[in-house]
Design an enzyme around this catalytic site. Structure first.
Site, PDB file in Angstrom:
ATOM      1  N   CYS A 115     107.572  12.902 -34.859  1.00 51.43           N
ATOM      2  CA  CYS A 115     106.971  13.090 -33.540  1.00 51.43           C
ATOM      3  C   CYS A 115     107.828  14.071 -32.753  1.00 51.43           C
ATOM      4  O   CYS A 115     109.048  14.063 -32.850  1.00 51.43           O
ATOM      5  CB  CYS A 115     106.856  11.811 -32.725  1.00 51.43           C
ATOM      6  SG  CYS A 115     105.858  10.548 -33.485  1.00 51.43           S
ATOM      7  N   ARG A 167     107.064  18.380 -36.681  1.00 53.40           N
ATOM      8  CA  ARG A 167     107.571  17.008 -36.641  1.00 53.40           C
ATOM      9  C   ARG A 167     106.460  15.965 -36.841  1.00 53.40           C
ATOM     10  O   ARG A 167     106.734  14.773 -36.961  1.00 53.40           O
ATOM     11  CB  ARG A 167     108.273  16.740 -35.304  1.00 53.40           C
ATOM     12  CG  ARG A 167     109.448  17.652 -35.057  1.00 53.40           C
ATOM     13  CD  ARG A 167     110.106  17.327 -33.747  1.00 53.40           C
ATOM     14  NE  ARG A 167     110.736  16.025 -33.781  1.00 53.40           N
ATOM     15  CZ  ARG A 167     111.954  15.793 -34.243  1.00 53.40           C
ATOM     16  NH1 ARG A 167     112.685  16.784 -34.681  1.00 53.40           N
ATOM     17  NH2 ARG A 167     112.454  14.580 -34.242  1.00 53.40           N
ATOM     18  N   TRP A 212     103.381  11.722 -35.428  1.00 51.04           N
ATOM     19  CA  TRP A 212     103.333  11.361 -36.850  1.00 51.04           C
ATOM     20  C   TRP A 212     103.267   9.839 -36.856  1.00 51.04           C
ATOM     21  O   TRP A 212     104.210   9.158 -36.484  1.00 51.04           O
ATOM     22  CB  TRP A 212     104.584  11.851 -37.572  1.00 51.04           C
ATOM     23  CG  TRP A 212     104.526  11.647 -39.052  1.00 51.04           C
ATOM     24  CD1 TRP A 212     103.974  12.493 -39.973  1.00 51.04           C
ATOM     25  CD2 TRP A 212     105.040  10.531 -39.796  1.00 51.04           C
ATOM     26  NE1 TRP A 212     104.108  11.965 -41.233  1.00 51.04           N
ATOM     27  CE2 TRP A 212     104.758  10.767 -41.164  1.00 51.04           C
ATOM     28  CE3 TRP A 212     105.704   9.359 -39.452  1.00 51.04           C
ATOM     29  CZ2 TRP A 212     105.120   9.875 -42.167  1.00 51.04           C
ATOM     30  CZ3 TRP A 212     106.057   8.469 -40.456  1.00 51.04           C
ATOM     31  CH2 TRP A 212     105.762   8.738 -41.804  1.00 51.04           C
ATOM     32  N   ASN A 216     109.541   9.112 -29.386  1.00 50.09           N
ATOM     33  CA  ASN A 216     109.743   9.441 -30.799  1.00 50.09           C
ATOM     34  C   ASN A 216     110.665   8.360 -31.356  1.00 50.09           C
ATOM     35  O   ASN A 216     111.723   8.113 -30.791  1.00 50.09           O
ATOM     36  CB  ASN A 216     110.397  10.830 -30.901  1.00 50.09           C
ATOM     37  CG  ASN A 216     110.945  11.112 -32.286  1.00 50.09           C
ATOM     38  OD1 ASN A 216     110.392  10.647 -33.281  1.00 50.09           O
ATOM     39  ND2 ASN A 216     112.024  11.872 -32.348  1.00 50.09           N
ATOM     40  N   GLY A 217     110.257   7.727 -32.457  1.00 49.53           N
ATOM     41  CA  GLY A 217     111.115   6.690 -33.045  1.00 49.53           C
ATOM     42  C   GLY A 217     110.321   5.440 -33.360  1.00 49.53           C
ATOM     43  O   GLY A 217     109.087   5.460 -33.395  1.00 49.53           O
ATOM     44  N   GLU A 251     112.471  18.642 -58.409  1.00 51.89           N
ATOM     45  CA  GLU A 251     112.213  19.376 -57.180  1.00 51.89           C
ATOM     46  C   GLU A 251     110.894  20.169 -57.284  1.00 51.89           C
ATOM     47  O   GLU A 251     110.101  20.213 -56.346  1.00 51.89           O
ATOM     48  CB  GLU A 251     113.409  20.295 -56.870  1.00 51.89           C
ATOM     49  CG  GLU A 251     113.195  21.386 -55.842  1.00 51.89           C
ATOM     50  CD  GLU A 251     112.837  20.890 -54.438  1.00 51.89           C
ATOM     51  OE1 GLU A 251     112.866  19.673 -54.173  1.00 51.89           O
ATOM     52  OE2 GLU A 251     112.479  21.748 -53.603  1.00 51.89           O
ATOM     53  N   LYS A 304     107.678  19.743 -54.881  1.00 46.47           N
ATOM     54  CA  LYS A 304     107.106  20.884 -54.162  1.00 46.47           C
ATOM     55  C   LYS A 304     105.615  20.985 -54.435  1.00 46.47           C
ATOM     56  O   LYS A 304     104.813  21.154 -53.531  1.00 46.47           O
ATOM     57  CB  LYS A 304     107.832  22.123 -54.648  1.00 46.47           C
ATOM     58  CG  LYS A 304     108.148  23.223 -53.733  1.00 46.47           C
ATOM     59  CD  LYS A 304     109.278  23.140 -52.799  1.00 46.47           C
ATOM     60  CE  LYS A 304     109.374  21.866 -52.002  1.00 46.47           C
ATOM     61  NZ  LYS A 304     110.676  21.618 -51.467  1.00 46.47           N
ATOM     62  N   GLU A 317     103.614  18.132 -52.759  1.00 47.46           N
ATOM     63  CA  GLU A 317     103.571  18.284 -51.297  1.00 47.46           C
ATOM     64  C   GLU A 317     102.539  19.331 -50.874  1.00 47.46           C
ATOM     65  O   GLU A 317     101.811  19.141 -49.913  1.00 47.46           O
ATOM     66  CB  GLU A 317     104.933  18.793 -50.782  1.00 47.46           C
ATOM     67  CG  GLU A 317     106.004  17.772 -50.625  1.00 47.46           C
ATOM     68  CD  GLU A 317     107.304  18.401 -50.097  1.00 47.46           C
ATOM     69  OE1 GLU A 317     107.780  17.940 -49.065  1.00 47.46           O
ATOM     70  OE2 GLU A 317     107.830  19.348 -50.723  1.00 47.46           O
ATOM     71  N   HIS A 331     109.803   9.135 -74.818  1.00 44.26           N
ATOM     72  CA  HIS A 331     109.885   7.711 -74.449  1.00 44.26           C
ATOM     73  C   HIS A 331     108.779   7.314 -73.480  1.00 44.26           C
ATOM     74  O   HIS A 331     108.945   6.391 -72.695  1.00 44.26           O
ATOM     75  CB  HIS A 331     111.261   7.407 -73.845  1.00 44.26           C
ATOM     76  CG  HIS A 331     112.367   7.632 -74.812  1.00 44.26           C
ATOM     77  ND1 HIS A 331     112.566   6.835 -75.915  1.00 44.26           N
ATOM     78  CD2 HIS A 331     113.317   8.588 -74.870  1.00 44.26           C
ATOM     79  CE1 HIS A 331     113.603   7.286 -76.610  1.00 44.26           C
ATOM     80  NE2 HIS A 331     114.069   8.352 -75.988  1.00 44.26           N
ATOM     81  N   LYS A 362     108.302  17.277 -41.127  1.00 46.76           N
ATOM     82  CA  LYS A 362     109.521  17.980 -41.540  1.00 46.76           C
ATOM     83  C   LYS A 362     110.768  17.135 -41.323  1.00 46.76           C
ATOM     84  O   LYS A 362     111.669  17.112 -42.135  1.00 46.76           O
ATOM     85  CB  LYS A 362     109.608  19.269 -40.722  1.00 46.76           C
ATOM     86  CG  LYS A 362     110.820  20.097 -40.989  1.00 46.76           C
ATOM     87  CD  LYS A 362     110.510  21.087 -42.063  1.00 46.76           C
ATOM     88  CE  LYS A 362     111.725  21.809 -42.562  1.00 46.76           C
ATOM     89  NZ  LYS A 362     111.678  21.982 -44.010  1.00 46.76           N
TER      90      LYS A 362
HETATM   91  C1  G6P Z   1     111.133  15.389 -45.374  1.00 49.66           C
HETATM   92  C2  G6P Z   1     110.812  16.844 -45.605  1.00 49.66           C
HETATM   93  C3  G6P Z   1     111.538  17.341 -46.855  1.00 49.66           C
HETATM   94  C4  G6P Z   1     113.031  17.088 -46.724  1.00 49.66           C
HETATM   95  C5  G6P Z   1     113.337  15.619 -46.423  1.00 49.66           C
HETATM   96  C6  G6P Z   1     114.790  15.408 -46.037  1.00 49.66           C
HETATM   97  O1  G6P Z   1     110.581  14.621 -46.374  1.00 49.66           O
HETATM   98  O2  G6P Z   1     109.418  17.034 -45.768  1.00 49.66           O
HETATM   99  O3  G6P Z   1     111.314  18.733 -46.989  1.00 49.66           O
HETATM  100  O4  G6P Z   1     113.658  17.445 -47.915  1.00 49.66           O
HETATM  101  O5  G6P Z   1     112.552  15.179 -45.313  1.00 49.66           O
HETATM  102  O6  G6P Z   1     115.033  16.075 -44.834  1.00 49.66           O
HETATM  103  P1  G6P Z   1     116.456  16.538 -44.364  1.00 49.66           P
HETATM  104  O7  G6P Z   1     116.225  17.156 -43.016  1.00 49.66           O
HETATM  105  O8  G6P Z   1     117.320  15.314 -44.303  1.00 49.66           O
HETATM  106  O9  G6P Z   1     116.964  17.518 -45.365  1.00 49.66           O
END
Ligand code: G6P
Length: 607
Positions: free
Chosen positions: A2, A27, A74, A98-99, A479, A483, A486, A502, A602
């Site tokens: 948020c 956010r 969010w 926010n929180g 990773e 990606k 997402e 396995h 994010k």
């Molecule tokens: C969210 C974002 C990711 C990020 C993760 C950790 O899930 O979408 O892209 O890697 O948070 O965020 P940070 O700010 O701690 O790297």
């Protein structure tokens, strides 16, 4: 999660609140709203969906006023809907949050018994109603606000207004970020400083548990005990261009293309080119007392930790433990005060990572953080801060922050190996030179994106994709899968190639693309035998290798992307680029919302 904003100005605030909300959209973006005060009345508009929906809904003069607050959400408590959107209002009180308020159920219960009725499922409305209840008891706005925050458990950043006061914003910060920004004639409240760039000249970052009464002429900041405190005002150096898309269609693509440049920012801060040595943590003279390094992060940052485990174990010959922060914080861990605990976070505000840091504090030898935002909570609570200098990353899927986290972790590996006397001068120079070569290699790869587009076209219609990697490329497989899911919403898994037999091999058929990272290194032959196993089952292999590996491929029955020849040390950094481009173009061809994928945010400042 948020984003919150508040503005005090001599002009109408609504247009600027909307602009800031657009920048805070990273956010969270499932609903948004604004409230202003005009002639002692609260004016409020809220809409489900992105800020664009709110903008369309607001007609001229709907929200007049020189004081206002805004929010982009969010969802945590309650579905994304107009009713659950902030600001929430009760009587004379209106607020954004926010929180997460952990004791909101008890508080709600208490208010329900008193006859209060709720129009949303949110914890935020409980805060607003509680404050309104105190106002109904006949106390001042300030005392009501204070009594309210005193009752709250959990994490919050709050910005409140009262209809009989168009001069003051009431704010409070506990476990969620909040800044006060200063423009020429305006004062701003924001979840971060980046969203206020171009509007402000200086900024105050609030400390934990600070609360404040903010007017245009005076900022009164108090600590938890109610003592008036001064917090340092810092000049804002960010340039607005950095947070625009420039000529790119998406922030993600722009940020992918920024990597050659920003990688250089990360390493040049730590590499002494003349002396060929790493200049970081110079206070650390020896590692004799240290028997373990703990690395913790979330999402992409966790995968950076996973890569670092391979580097540190190989070059520093030390035991390394890695974990995702949400597990680490609740796991029963055994500390001996002989560990370095390293927390990796782009935002420096991820709630789980921050909680994990607090758990380790005082129990390990030192806390090191690797962050992009050096004013963040995680940075402020660490003994040492290593900045990744990636610049603001706006695309929700992390790209340049990942490679810059790896840049810093690679430098740290060289530094620790040197402290332990484990690197010859020749090897030391070789490793440093390989890091210096990275921007050039990345530029090379980015200059020919056609082959990644072709790969992506093969994935668009798939429901499942498997990524394989061995050794230090295994975290890259993880990773790459993250990606892809997402950005394209295609189910993807990352697997260690050797583990294929396995279980996942049961899934192999001609419909499921299997993308294999096979750089030429000591595990190349083994990786290729795993590829053969997939081919023998009619699997649909797409392979990424380098010039040396390409020449050794036993067959040419599958599409291959050939990367430049690079040293083994930097392979995980370089293979991040194909992972990003494949995800980006697959999302593009599928028509997904690349910079703001559904359900994600994010900066995850809730647990
Ligand atoms: C969210 C974002 C990711 C990020 C993760 C950790 O899930 O979408 O892209 O890697 O948070 O965020 P940070 O700010 O701690 O790297």
């Amino acid at each position: 999660m948020c984003g919150i904003v508040g503005i005090l100005s001599n002009n109408e605030v609504t247009p600027t609140i909307l602009k800031v909300l657009k920048k805070l959209e990273y956010r969270g973006y499932d609903s948004a709203g604004i409230a202003t005060i005009f002639n002692n009345k609260i004016k409020r508009q809220r809409a489900k969906g992105k800020i664009e929906n709110l903008i369309k809904q607001i007609h001229r003069n709907d929200l007049p006023g020189n004081i206002g607050i805004g929010h982009t959400r969010w969802a945590t408590h309650g579905v994304p809907s107009k009713d659950n959107a902030h600001p929430h209002q009760k009587g004379s009180v209106v607020g954004v949050h926010n929180g997460i308020i952990e004791n909101f159920r008890e508080l709600k219960e208490e208010l329900l018994i008193k006859g209060y009725q709720f129009s949303s499922e949110t914890d935020t409305e409980v805060i607003v109603q509680l404050c309104s209840y105190y106002i109904d008891q006949g106390i001042s706005n300030k005392d009501a606000f204070l009594k309210t925050i005193d009752r709250l458990e959990g994490a919050f950043a709050l910005c409140f207004m009262f209809d009989d006061d168009d001069k003051n914003l009431f704010i409070s910060k506990r476990g969620a970020p909040l800044v006060i920004g200063f423009g020429k004639n305006e004062v701003y409240i924001g979840s971060d400083a980046v969203s206020l760039t171009s509007l402000i000249e200086s900024v105050i970052f609030l400390d934990e548990n600070d609360w404040a009464i903010v007017s245009k002429n005076e900022i009164l900041i108090f600590d938890q005990k109610g003592n008036k405190v001064q917090r340092q005002k810092k000049i804002v150096e960010l340039n607005n261009d950095i947070i625009s898309k420039g000529n790119y269609h998406h922030f993600m693509l722009k940020e992918i293309h920024e990597q050659p440049e920003v990688f250089g920012y990360a390493t040049s801060g730590f590499i002494d080119y003349k002396l060929q040595k790493i200049n970081m943590l110079n206070e650390v003279k020896e590692l004799h007392g240290i028997n373990k390094i703990i690395l913790v992060g979330c999402g992409t940052a966790y995968y950076a930790c996973a890569v670092a485990k391979y580097w540190l174990e190989k070059f520093v010959k030390i035991s390394v433990e890695i974990d995702v922060a949400s597990e680490f914080r609740y796991r029963e861990t055994y500390f001996t005060k002989k560990e370095y605990a390293i927390f990796v976070s782009q935002s420096g505000e991820t709630a789980d990572t921050l909680a994990a840091l607090r758990k380790a504090k005082g129990k390990v030898k030192k806390i090191i953080s690797i962050v992009n935002v050096t004013e963040s909570s995680i940075a402020r609570e660490s003994d040492f801060v290593l900045p990744i200098k990636a610049g603001p990353e706006i695309g929700v899927a992390s790209t340049k922050a990942f490679t810059n986290q790896l840049a810093v972790l690679a430098c740290l590996t060289i530094k620790f190996a040197n402290i332990k006397g484990l690197l010859s001068d020749k090897k030391n120079s070789e490793l440093i030179d390989s890091l210096i070569s990275i921007p050039g290699v990345i530029s090379d790869i980015l200059s020919n994106s056609k082959k990644f587009q072709d790969f992506a076209k093969k994935l668009v219609l798939s429901s499942n994709v498997l990524f394989l990697g061995r050794g230090i490329l295994y975290p890259l497989a993880l990773e790459a899968a993250l990606k892809l899911k997402e950005i394209s919403y295609i189910h993807a898994e990352g697997y260690p190639s050797g583990e294929l037999k396995h279980g996942p091999i049961a899934l192999i058929d001609s419909n499921m693309p299997v993308i294999c990272f096979a750089p030429y290194n000591e595990l190349f032959e083994k990786t290729i035998s795993n590829v053969e196993e997939v081919l023998a089952r009619n699997g649909n292999i797409l392979l990424i290798t380098d010039e040396e590996g390409f020449d050794l491929l036993p067959t040419n029955q599958f599409p291959v992307i050939k990367l430049p020849k690079i040293s083994n040390f930097i392979q995980p950094i370089i293979y991040a680029i194909p992972s990003q481009l494949i995800a980006y173009y697959t999302g593009l061809y599928k028509g997904t919302d690349i910079d703001q994928p559904r359900n994600l945010a994010k900066s995850v400042t809730v647990e």
